[in-house]
Design a protein around this motif. Structure first.
Motif, PDB file in Angstrom:
ATOM      1  N   ALA A  25       3.515  -1.055 -15.640  1.00 17.67           N
ATOM      2  CA  ALA A  25       3.207   0.268 -15.466  1.00 17.67           C
ATOM      3  C   ALA A  25       4.361   1.170 -15.958  1.00 17.67           C
ATOM      4  O   ALA A  25       4.501   2.500 -15.686  1.00 17.67           O
ATOM      5  CB  ALA A  25       2.524   0.934 -14.371  1.00 17.67           C
ATOM      6  N   ARG A  50       2.186   2.119  -3.298  1.00 16.96           N
ATOM      7  CA  ARG A  50       1.310   2.670  -4.268  1.00 16.96           C
ATOM      8  C   ARG A  50       0.799   4.076  -3.703  1.00 16.96           C
ATOM      9  O   ARG A  50       0.635   4.932  -4.527  1.00 16.96           O
ATOM     10  CB  ARG A  50       0.212   1.863  -4.195  1.00 16.96           C
ATOM     11  CG  ARG A  50       0.374   0.557  -5.144  1.00 16.96           C
ATOM     12  CD  ARG A  50      -0.863  -0.292  -5.001  1.00 16.96           C
ATOM     13  NE  ARG A  50      -0.677  -1.555  -5.542  1.00 16.96           N
ATOM     14  CZ  ARG A  50      -1.121  -1.935  -6.768  1.00 16.96           C
ATOM     15  NH1 ARG A  50      -1.969  -1.031  -7.438  1.00 16.96           N
ATOM     16  NH2 ARG A  50      -1.173  -3.041  -7.301  1.00 16.96           N
ATOM     17  N   THR A  51       0.881   4.465  -2.621  1.00 15.07           N
ATOM     18  CA  THR A  51       0.488   5.974  -2.367  1.00 15.07           C
ATOM     19  C   THR A  51       1.581   6.852  -2.812  1.00 15.07           C
ATOM     20  O   THR A  51       1.378   7.921  -2.995  1.00 15.07           O
ATOM     21  CB  THR A  51       0.354   5.980  -0.722  1.00 15.07           C
ATOM     22  OG1 THR A  51       1.392   5.385  -0.073  1.00 15.07           O
ATOM     23  CG2 THR A  51      -0.877   5.387  -0.331  1.00 15.07           C
ATOM     24  N   THR A  70      -8.012  -2.460 -17.653  1.00 11.93           N
ATOM     25  CA  THR A  70      -7.788  -1.007 -18.044  1.00 11.93           C
ATOM     26  C   THR A  70      -6.439  -0.979 -18.788  1.00 11.93           C
ATOM     27  O   THR A  70      -5.735  -2.018 -18.697  1.00 11.93           O
ATOM     28  CB  THR A  70      -7.648   0.012 -16.953  1.00 11.93           C
ATOM     29  OG1 THR A  70      -6.507  -0.638 -16.089  1.00 11.93           O
ATOM     30  CG2 THR A  70      -8.756   0.246 -16.150  1.00 11.93           C
ATOM     31  N   THR A  71      -6.152   0.037 -19.840  1.00 14.31           N
ATOM     32  CA  THR A  71      -5.055   0.010 -20.434  1.00 14.31           C
ATOM     33  C   THR A  71      -3.790  -0.101 -19.866  1.00 14.31           C
ATOM     34  O   THR A  71      -2.740  -0.830 -20.435  1.00 14.31           O
ATOM     35  CB  THR A  71      -5.195   1.285 -21.371  1.00 14.31           C
ATOM     36  OG1 THR A  71      -5.285   2.272 -20.302  1.00 14.31           O
ATOM     37  CG2 THR A  71      -6.214   1.270 -22.398  1.00 14.31           C
ATOM     38  N   GLN A  72      -3.739   0.210 -18.607  1.00 11.63           N
ATOM     39  CA  GLN A  72      -2.395   0.185 -17.941  1.00 11.63           C
ATOM     40  C   GLN A  72      -1.988  -1.163 -17.636  1.00 11.63           C
ATOM     41  O   GLN A  72      -0.693  -1.461 -17.521  1.00 11.63           O
ATOM     42  CB  GLN A  72      -2.485   1.088 -16.677  1.00 11.63           C
ATOM     43  CG  GLN A  72      -3.596   0.831 -15.614  1.00 11.63           C
ATOM     44  CD  GLN A  72      -3.494  -0.220 -14.803  1.00 11.63           C
ATOM     45  OE1 GLN A  72      -2.190  -0.808 -14.670  1.00 11.63           O
ATOM     46  NE2 GLN A  72      -4.418  -0.917 -14.460  1.00 11.63           N
ATOM     47  N   ARG A  73      -3.062  -2.145 -17.790  1.00 16.93           N
ATOM     48  CA  ARG A  73      -2.350  -3.412 -17.411  1.00 16.93           C
ATOM     49  C   ARG A  73      -1.861  -4.092 -18.599  1.00 16.93           C
ATOM     50  O   ARG A  73      -1.045  -5.247 -18.579  1.00 16.93           O
ATOM     51  CB  ARG A  73      -3.941  -4.396 -17.164  1.00 16.93           C
ATOM     52  CG  ARG A  73      -4.261  -3.974 -15.819  1.00 16.93           C
ATOM     53  CD  ARG A  73      -5.013  -5.286 -15.266  1.00 16.93           C
ATOM     54  NE  ARG A  73      -6.352  -4.571 -14.181  1.00 16.93           N
ATOM     55  CZ  ARG A  73      -6.073  -4.412 -13.047  1.00 16.93           C
ATOM     56  NH1 ARG A  73      -4.726  -4.584 -12.691  1.00 16.93           N
ATOM     57  NH2 ARG A  73      -7.031  -3.944 -12.265  1.00 16.93           N
ATOM     58  N   ALA A 121      -4.765  -7.735  -7.958  1.00 17.20           N
ATOM     59  CA  ALA A 121      -4.954  -7.356  -6.685  1.00 17.20           C
ATOM     60  C   ALA A 121      -6.306  -6.916  -6.273  1.00 17.20           C
ATOM     61  O   ALA A 121      -6.646  -6.889  -5.064  1.00 17.20           O
ATOM     62  CB  ALA A 121      -3.907  -6.126  -6.269  1.00 17.20           C
ATOM     63  N   LYS A 123       1.385  -0.547 -21.344  1.00 19.18           N
ATOM     64  CA  LYS A 123       1.482   0.398 -22.722  1.00 19.18           C
ATOM     65  C   LYS A 123       2.413   1.415 -22.494  1.00 19.18           C
ATOM     66  O   LYS A 123       2.645   1.884 -21.263  1.00 19.18           O
ATOM     67  CB  LYS A 123       0.131   1.233 -22.813  1.00 19.18           C
ATOM     68  CG  LYS A 123      -0.151   1.717 -24.212  1.00 19.18           C
ATOM     69  CD  LYS A 123      -1.603   2.214 -24.257  1.00 19.18           C
ATOM     70  CE  LYS A 123      -1.795   3.566 -23.227  1.00 19.18           C
ATOM     71  NZ  LYS A 123      -3.063   4.026 -23.536  1.00 19.18           N
ATOM     72  N   LEU A 151       3.670   6.457  -5.388  1.00 24.61           N
ATOM     73  CA  LEU A 151       3.403   6.434  -6.697  1.00 24.61           C
ATOM     74  C   LEU A 151       2.242   7.464  -7.135  1.00 24.61           C
ATOM     75  O   LEU A 151       2.382   8.007  -8.188  1.00 24.61           O
ATOM     76  CB  LEU A 151       3.095   4.903  -7.342  1.00 24.61           C
ATOM     77  CG  LEU A 151       4.386   4.038  -7.272  1.00 24.61           C
ATOM     78  CD1 LEU A 151       3.798   2.574  -7.737  1.00 24.61           C
ATOM     79  CD2 LEU A 151       5.609   4.473  -7.707  1.00 24.61           C
ATOM     80  N   VAL A 152       1.190   7.395  -6.317  1.00 24.87           N
ATOM     81  CA  VAL A 152       0.123   8.260  -6.711  1.00 24.87           C
ATOM     82  C   VAL A 152       0.480   9.675  -6.536  1.00 24.87           C
ATOM     83  O   VAL A 152       0.172  10.524  -7.247  1.00 24.87           O
ATOM     84  CB  VAL A 152      -1.041   8.165  -5.674  1.00 24.87           C
ATOM     85  CG1 VAL A 152      -2.037   9.108  -5.883  1.00 24.87           C
ATOM     86  CG2 VAL A 152      -1.775   6.789  -5.934  1.00 24.87           C
ATOM     87  N   THR A 194       0.902  -1.225   0.061  1.00 24.39           N
ATOM     88  CA  THR A 194      -0.053  -0.060  -0.009  1.00 24.39           C
ATOM     89  C   THR A 194       0.847   1.255   0.141  1.00 24.39           C
ATOM     90  O   THR A 194       0.521   2.193  -0.829  1.00 24.39           O
ATOM     91  CB  THR A 194      -0.752  -0.114   1.349  1.00 24.39           C
ATOM     92  OG1 THR A 194      -1.524  -1.156   1.393  1.00 24.39           O
ATOM     93  CG2 THR A 194      -1.887   1.145   1.236  1.00 24.39           C
ATOM     94  N   GLU A 198       2.303  -5.736 -11.843  1.00 25.43           N
ATOM     95  CA  GLU A 198       1.360  -4.408 -12.384  1.00 25.43           C
ATOM     96  C   GLU A 198       2.161  -3.393 -12.193  1.00 25.43           C
ATOM     97  O   GLU A 198       2.136  -2.312 -13.402  1.00 25.43           O
ATOM     98  CB  GLU A 198       0.118  -4.287 -11.422  1.00 25.43           C
ATOM     99  CG  GLU A 198      -1.095  -5.471 -11.414  1.00 25.43           C
ATOM    100  CD  GLU A 198      -2.028  -5.145 -10.652  1.00 25.43           C
ATOM    101  OE1 GLU A 198      -2.220  -3.931 -10.111  1.00 25.43           O
ATOM    102  OE2 GLU A 198      -2.772  -6.131 -10.100  1.00 25.43           O
ATOM    103  N   LEU A 199       2.962  -2.997 -11.357  1.00 23.78           N
ATOM    104  CA  LEU A 199       4.035  -1.818 -11.128  1.00 23.78           C
ATOM    105  C   LEU A 199       4.774  -1.727 -12.268  1.00 23.78           C
ATOM    106  O   LEU A 199       5.163  -1.010 -13.077  1.00 23.78           O
ATOM    107  CB  LEU A 199       4.401  -1.718  -9.918  1.00 23.78           C
ATOM    108  CG  LEU A 199       3.595  -1.654  -8.685  1.00 23.78           C
ATOM    109  CD1 LEU A 199       4.400  -1.304  -7.395  1.00 23.78           C
ATOM    110  CD2 LEU A 199       2.799  -0.420  -8.820  1.00 23.78           C
ATOM    111  N   ILE A 209       7.353   1.856 -14.106  1.00 25.00           N
ATOM    112  CA  ILE A 209       7.739   2.340 -12.803  1.00 25.00           C
ATOM    113  C   ILE A 209       9.321   2.097 -12.716  1.00 25.00           C
ATOM    114  O   ILE A 209       9.792   3.107 -12.065  1.00 25.00           O
ATOM    115  CB  ILE A 209       6.859   1.768 -11.592  1.00 25.00           C
ATOM    116  CG1 ILE A 209       5.618   2.046 -11.597  1.00 25.00           C
ATOM    117  CG2 ILE A 209       7.388   2.753 -10.455  1.00 25.00           C
ATOM    118  CD1 ILE A 209       4.877   3.265 -11.939  1.00 25.00           C
TER     119      ILE A 209
END
Lengths: 297, 438
Positions: B113, B87-88, B432-435, B396, B438, B90-91, B84, B109-110, B115
Motif C-alpha cells: 500500500a 493500522r490505527t 481489493t485493489t489495494q492488495r 490477516a 496499486k 495509518l487510518v 493493530t 500488505e502495508l 506506506i
C-alpha cells in the motif's frame, strides 16, 4: 449586534446557556457525527485502512450476508445478550428487593453491591480470567468434582458461560441502583392496605411492586440489552474471541477485521448494519414493554 | 491570534466577541490536540518500535546515536499489539518517521500500500545478506514508482525450530531426534517417564502456529500459495484440504503430548515453565529465548530443526525477519531518518542486538551467533537452508491462529481444513485493489 433593540431581544435568553450548549454541540459533531458519516462513506469503498481505495457500491453489504463468520458473531452476540439480560434483571431485582426491605447494615450492603460497577470491566475480565484458569479448577478438584476442574474458558462449547458469569457479576450492580430508585417511589400505604387484606408476600410483589416499577423494568431491559449487544471488553480480557472463533462478538469482529485484518471498508459496512440492528431492536423492545406497562395501569 | 492578556480592557461588546473567540479557539485546540513543537533546530524523530522486550536495547542504541548526532532527538514509542496500533495510526494518516515491525504478512500488505519509503538507494542496503532480503521482498513491495523498491531493511532474523532442555534429554537418555518417528518416540519416552514432552500455551492462540508453519512449510507442494492465489476457487487444483491434511494430522499428534491444562496457559506462563524445567521440549522459535532467560538466566536451552519427515537430510529451518526497519514514505525528516537507519544498520549495532536478543545477524559476512541455545539452528541458517513463514502468505483477515487453536483443542482436522479453505475463498472474493500494490 450593535443596535440596542436586537440586543434586548437576545438578552431575554441568558447567554450563559449558549456557552454551555454550543461548545458541546461542536465537540459532539466533530468527534462523533463526522466519524459516523465518514465510516458510512467508507463502507461503500474497499478501503483497507491505509493506502488507496475505490468505490465499490454495495458489494461489501452483499458479501456481509454471505460471510458465516459474521453471521456466527451475530448469533453469538444475540444469544449472549438474551441470556445475560434475563439473568441480570432477575438477579438485580431480587437484590434490590432485599436491599429495600428493613434489614440490618442496609447502607453497607448497598455499598458492597455497587463495587463491581465501579471497577473497569477490563480489569474484572483479567481477574476472572485468572479465577477460571487457576482458582475454580483448584476449588472443584478439592471438592472432589474432577468433571468441573477444567478451565471453562478453554472449552469451545462452554466458554460463553464464563463470559456471561463475568458480565452478570459486573452489570447487575447498575440495574440494582435503578430498581432501588423505582422501589423508593412506591408508597408504604399500599403495602399496609394489602397486608390488612391478607395478601401474601408473593402476591404483594406480583400485584403491587412489579406493576408499579414497570417503567423501571422497561428501561433496565432496554439499556442492558443494548449494552450487551455491544459486548467487547470482557471478551478481549477473557477469551479474545476464542477458543477458535467460538466467542467472537460483533464488535470484536469489526475491530479485528477493520484494524487488524486490513478490511476497514468491509467492516465499516458491518458496523453500519450493526448500528441499525441495535436501533431497531431497542425500538421494538420499548414498544412491546411499554404496551405491557400500559395494560397494568 | 492575540492572547487575551495583552488586549486593552474591551468594552462589553468587544469582550463578548473576545470571549466567543477564546471559547472557539479553546474548543478547536481541544479537538486538534495541540501539535506544536519548540521552534529550536533540534529535529525530533518519531520512532515506532514494535518489540516490547527490546525497549531497553533500543533505548541504549538511541542514547548513543543522540550523543553522536546532537541535532537529532529520537522518541521511541512502544505499544502492546503493535500490528493493530500501526493500522490505527495509518487510518489517522500518522505514519511514524522511522519504524521497526515484524516483517510478516501484515508488513507485506502495508508495503504494497506504499506506506514506506524506498531504501534501495541507501548504501547500507548493499550490506544485507541477499537470501534474507529475498524473504523481505517476497512479502510484497510498493510498485507505484516502478518495481524493485526496498521498503524494509532486515535488522534481525529469527529461526523457528524446537527448543529443548538438554539436561532433561540427558537424564532420560534421549538423543536429539532427526526424523518424525524419532520425535514421536522421544515424546513417548518422556511421557512414560512422567515428564511433560511439550509445554503448550493455547490460551494465546498464536502459539499453535510456529509448529504449523514448520510442518506445513515443509510438506506443502512447491509454489502452493502462488497457485492458490492465481487460481479460480471454482476449479482449483490446490487447496488446504488437498495439500495440508498431512500437516494438520502431524500438528494434532504433536499437541496430543501437551500437559493437561494446556488450553488455559499463556505464552508468558510457558516461557516461565520451560525456564524452570517443567517440560523437555517447547514448540517455540529463537525469539522465545530472551523471554525464557528473563525468567531464569541459567535456563538449559538447546534447539533443533523440526524433523517433519523421515528423511533427516531434508530438514530446513523456518526463518523470518524478526525486526525490519522502515522509514515513513512522506516523512518531513528524510535526511535525519536515513542517518538513524544507517546507524541502526551498522555492524556493531546489529551484532550487539543479535547477541542480546538471540537473533541472527542479517548482514553479509556476519560472524555466526555463538549462543549455545542457537547452536542447533545456526548451521542451517548459515548454509541458507531456510524457508519463509507460510502464515505470512495468508491474509490477516483469515483467522488462521483461531482456527489452529480450535484444531489442537478438538483434534478435528477435516473441519479445520474446510474452514481454512472457505475463509481463504471469502477473503479472496473480497480482495481489493489495494492488495495489488496499486
Amino acid at each position: 449586534m450593535s443596535s440596542p433593540r436586537i440586543r434586548s431581544s437576545i438578552a431575554r435568553t441568558p447567554r450563559t446557556f449558549y456557552w454551555m450548549v454550543v461548545p458541546a454541540v461542536v465537540i459532539f459533531f466533530a468527534l462523533h457525527t463526522i466519524p459516523v458519516l465518514s465510516g458510512m462513506f467508507f463502507s461503500l469503498t474497499n478501503y483497507a485502512g491505509y493506502g488507496t481505495w475505490d468505490l465499490v457500491g454495495f458489494s461489501n453489504y452483499i458479501n456481509l450476508f454471505q460471510d458465516d463468520r459474521v453471521l456466527n458473531s451475530y448469533g453469538f452476540t444475540f444469544g449472549f445478550s438474551i441470556v445475560s439480560t434475563l439473568l441480570v434483571n432477575v438477579i438485580a431485582l431480587a437484590i434490590a428487593l432485599g436491599l429495600n426491605s428493613k434489614i440490618k447494615f442496609q447502607a453497607a450492603f448497598r455499598g458492597v453491591f455497587f463495587i463491581p460497577y465501579v471497577l473497569a470491566i477490563l480489569i474484572i475480565g483479567y481477574v476472572f480470567n485468572y479465577l477460571f484458569a487457576n482458582s475454580f479448577p483448584a476449588i472443584f478438584t478439592a471438592l472432589g468434582l474432577p468433571g468441573l476442574s477444567g478451565n471453562l474458558l478453554a472449552s469451545p462449547d462452554f466458554a460463553w458461560v464464563g463470559i456471561v458469569i463475568t458480565t452478570v457479576w459486573q452489570a447487575a450492580a447498575f440495574n440494582v441502583i435503578l430498581y432501588l430508585a423505582g422501589l423508593q417511589t412506591i408508597s408504604a400505604d399500599l403495602y399496609e392496605a394489602a397486608a390488612i387484606d391478607g395478601a401474601s408476600g408473593w402476591r404483594r410483589f406480583r400485584s403491587i411492586t412489579f406493576p408499579l416499577i414497570g417503567a423501571y423494568f422497561t428501561i433496565n431491559m432496554v439499556l442492558s440489552f443494548k449494552s450487551f449487544l455491544q459486548v467487547f471488553d470482557q471478551i478481549v480480557a477473557l477469551t479474545a474471541g476464542g477458543p477458535g472463533t467460538s466467542t467472537e462478538s460483533i464488535a470484536l469482529v469489526i475491530f479485528r477485521g477493520g484494524f487488524q485484518g486490513g478490511e476497514y471498508g468491509y467492516q465499516m459496512a458491518n458496523a453500519v448494519v450493526y448500528l441499525f440492528v441495535i436501533i431497531i431492536v431497542s425500538f421494538l423492545q420499548l414498544r412491546i414493554l411499554q404496551r405491557r406497562e400500559a395494560s397494568f395501569s | 491570534m492575540k492572547s487575551p492578556r495583552t488586549m486593552p480592557h474591551p468594552p462589553g461588546r468587544r469582550r463578548r466577541r473576545a470571549t466567543a473567540m477564546v471559547v472557539a479557539a479553546a474548543t478547536l485546540v481541544a479537538l486538534s490536540g495541540c501539535a506544536t513543537s519548540a521552534g529550536t533546530d533540534v529535529v525530533t524523530l518519531n520512532f515506532f518500535q514494535f518489540k516490547p522486550e527490546a525497549v531497553g536495547n533500543f533505548t541504549a542504541i538511541i542514547k548513543d546515536f543522540e550523543a553522536e548526532n546532537p541535532g537529532i532527538k529520537v522518541i521511541q514509542n512502544s505499544v502492546p499489539d503493535p500490528d493493530t496500533a500501526i493500522r490505527t495510526l495509518l487510518v489517522k494518516d500518522k505514519v511514524p518517521d522511522v519504524l521497526t515491525l515484524n516483517v510478516n504478512g501484515n508488513y507485506g500488505e502495508l508495503a504494497r500500500a506504499c506506506i514506506f519509503a524506498d531504501l534501495s538507494a541507501d548504501p547500507v542496503a548493499e550490506t544485507v545478506n541477499p537470501a534474507v532480503q529475498d524473504i523481505v521482498q517476497s512479502l510484497g513491495t510498493c510498485s507505484a514508482d516502478g518495481a524493485d523498491e526496498v521498503n524494509a531493511l532486515p535488522f534481525a532474523s529469527n529461526a523457528s525450530g524446537i527448543l529443548y532442555n538438554p539436561d532433561i534429554f540427558a537424564a532420560n537418555g534421549v538423543e536429539v531426534p532427526t526424523t518424525w518417528d524419532e520425535l514421536i518416540a522421544a515424546a513417548d519416552t518422556f511421557q512414560a517417564n512422567g515428564v511433560s514432552p511439550f509445554y503448550c500455551t493455547l490460551k494465546d492462540s498464536w502459539t499453535a502456529s510456529p509448529a504449523f508453519v514448520n510442518l506445513g512449510g515443509t510438506l506443502m507442494p512447491d509454489g502452493f500459495f502462488d497457485t492458490l492465489r492465481d487460481e479460480d476457487p471454482a476449479d482449483a487444483t490446490v487447496s488446504f484440504q488437498k495439500d495440508f491434511a498431512d500437516a494438520a494430522d502431524k500438528e494434532v499428534s504433536l499437541f496430543s503430548y501437551c500437559q493437561d491444562n494446556f488450553a488455559s496457559r499463556d505464552y508468558n506462563a510457558g516461557n516461565k515453565a520451560f525456564a524452570d524445567g517443567e517440560s523437555a521440549m517447547y514448540l517455540q522459535g529463537s525469539y522465545a529465548i530472551p523471554a525464557i532467560r528473563a525468567n531464569n538466566t541459567d535456563a538449559a536451552i538447546g534447539s533443533f530443526p523440526y524433523p517433519v519427515t523421515d528423511d533427516a537430510d531434508s530438514r530446513v529451518v523456518v526463518s523470518g525477519v524478526d525486526v525490519g526497519i522502515m522509514v515513513g514514505r512522506n516523512t518531513p525528516h528524510a535526511a535525519e531518518a536515513q542517518k538513524f537507519v544507517d546507524y541502526l544498520m551498522s555492524p556493531e549495532v546489529v551484532t550487539a542486538y543479535s547477541e542480546a536478543q538471540s537473533t541472527f545477524s542479517p548482514l553479509k559476512d556476519a560472524a555466526p551467533n555463538n549462543d549455545p541455545a542457537l547452536a542447533g539452528l545456526e548451521p542451517y541458517f548459515s548454509a541458507g537452508k531456510i524457508i519463509g513463514f507460510i502464515d505470512h502468505q495468508i491474509p490477516a483477515a483469515v483467522p488462521l491462529v483461531n482456527l489452529l487453536q480450535t484444531l489442537v483443542i478438538t483434534g478435528d482436522t477435516e473441519t479445520f481444513l474446510a474452514d481454512l479453505d472457505s475463509e481463504w475463498d471469502k477473503v479472496a472474493a473480497r480482495t481489493t485493489t489495494q492488495r495489488q500494490g496499486k
